[in-house]
Write an enzyme that holds these catalytic residues in place. Structure first.
Site, PDB file in Angstrom:
ATOM      1  N   ASP A  20     -11.640   6.152  13.530  1.00  0.00           N
ATOM      2  CA  ASP A  20     -13.176   5.967  13.593  1.00  0.00           C
ATOM      3  C   ASP A  20     -13.457   4.427  14.291  1.00  0.00           C
ATOM      4  OD1 ASP A  20     -13.611   8.274  12.384  1.00  0.00           O
ATOM      5  OD2 ASP A  20     -13.566   7.417  10.556  1.00  0.00           O
ATOM      6  N   CYS A  42      -8.642   0.363  -1.011  1.00  0.00           N
ATOM      7  CA  CYS A  42      -7.642  -0.508  -0.099  1.00  0.00           C
ATOM      8  C   CYS A  42      -6.785  -1.505  -0.883  1.00  0.00           C
ATOM      9  CB  CYS A  42      -8.619  -1.109   0.926  1.00  0.00           C
ATOM     10  SG  CYS A  42      -9.415  -2.585   0.508  1.00  0.00           S
ATOM     11  N   CYS A  57     -17.809  -5.132  -1.053  1.00  0.00           N
ATOM     12  CA  CYS A  57     -17.321  -5.582   0.099  1.00  0.00           C
ATOM     13  C   CYS A  57     -18.130  -5.646   1.366  1.00  0.00           C
ATOM     14  CB  CYS A  57     -15.963  -4.586   0.488  1.00  0.00           C
ATOM     15  SG  CYS A  57     -15.196  -5.208   1.863  1.00  0.00           S
TER      16      CYS A  57
END
Length: 360
Positions: free
Chosen positions: A18, A197, A99
């Site tokens: 992306d 993540c 985040c």
């Protein structure tokens, strides 16, 4: 919002398809583009090293500069510590929501501007427009809503939106992969990661135990209560449960039962029937309004109470500068403290907040 042909744009690159295609599109539009990748937590995982290498390869293919910045300390303070503290408070956090405004549109955007960028781009699927009547930047769902990612961006400020570009707003994922292949990018078939993540195996229970052990803290067992405060058994640590959970409770009562409440102060979880999960509304804090400077009580919205929630009609009943209350048109199940409630009017993101508690 400027669409000048000579903009210098920093693209946040994760090594995925992306963000890589976003860089392709911006370059083809005539912008001066450079990539920026963050190293934001300690990891020995091959996947994470590969992410930086893949971003570098894409930038080399496109003939653009690539910057790698380390922000481990900032990420831990703003995201990881918050993640741990929320679970220890009996809440279920969404780390991406924290985040985005603090790290990606905080430290990374600031660094991009210091490197000379006029604007900041990501590979998110959503749209930004400017409303001259309200003098506000508007965040809307992607043209293809099944891929929309606006939910996780509700906390962005007007200044952050002003500096942002979303090149993928009108594309589908297959179209993006096709563009990546046509551009000769090595990551055209790279699969998306669905994990948190900073938790490589997606086992947040292991992660919490290890983090707390490093701090000299432990998670103890406690009582499982029914709706009448009868003790039915012991839980294995309240942070390891979430509202609406059915499996793994270790209790058999002859019918389906669900976690309906997590009480960190008393070290208990409460279970009940499916009907006990229903709430008439909710109270949210950390409010951020995008379409308006301040909402009006009585405003009709579509409320999404978790990621991939289809959304249901609600009305804003009370609001102030930091918090608001909504009432659902019909009771909603599993309103979960710590998750985000994001409000839309049609496709436009009206505003959002962090769920503090359900209202019955």
């Amino acid at each position: 919002m400027s669409n000048s042909i000579n903009e210098k744009i920093a693209i946040a690159m994760s090594g995925g398809v992306d963000s890589s295609v976003a860089a392709v599109l911006l370059s083809e539009q005539g912008h001066s583009v450079f990539g920026i990748t963050m190293i934001h937590y300690d990891s020995q995982c091959h996947r994470d090293k590969q992410a930086v290498e893949d971003a570098q390869k894409v930038c080399q293919t496109l003939g653009i500069d690539h910057h790698v910045i380390e922000i481990k300390k900032e990420f831990r303070q703003s995201v990881i510590d918050d993640f741990i503290n929320e679970y220890m408070a009996g809440r279920t956090p969404n780390p991406c929501v924290r985040c985005n405004p603090r790290i990606k549109w905080g430290h990374i955007l600031d660094k991009s501007l210091k490197l000379g960028a006029d604007a900041f781009a990501t590979g998110h699927y959503c749209r930004i427009t400017f409303n001259p009547d309200s003098n506000r930047f508007i965040l809307s769902k992607a043209a293809h809503q099944h891929k929309d990612q606006s939910y996780a961006l509700w906390a962005l400020s007007q200044e952050q939106l002003k500096n942002t570009r979303f090149p993928l707003s009108g594309l589908t994922k297959p179209e993006v992969r096709d563009l990546a292949a046509k551009a000769g990018l090595v990551i055209s078939e790279k699969q998306e990661s669905q994990e948190i993540c900073f938790i490589e195996d997606d086992d947040y229970k292991r992660f919490l135990n290890e983090e707390l052990a490093a701090q000299g803290r432990t998670i103890s067992e406690g009582n499982i209560l029914d709706m009448d405060n009868n003790i039915l058994g012991k839980h294995k640590g309240y942070p390891f449960y979430t509202i609406g959970q059915r499996k793994g409770l270790g209790i058999a009562v002859g019918r389906p039962i669900y976690v309906t409440e997590i009480n960190a102060e008393n070290n208990t979880i409460r279970i009940g029937d499916k009907k006990d999960l229903l709430s008439a509304g909710l109270i949210a804090t950390d409010a951020n309004w995008i379409s308006v400077k301040a909402p009006e009580p009585g405003t009709q919205v579509i409320a999404h109470i978790r990621y991939n929630d289809p959304g249901f009609p609600a009305v804003i009943t009370n609001c102030n500068s930091d918090s608001f209350e909504i009432k659902f048109k019909q009771p909603r199940a599993s309103v979960t403290p710590g998750q985000s409630v994001v409000l839309y009017i049609n496709d436009q993101l009206y505003g959002g907040g962090i769920i503090n508690k359900p209202v019955n």
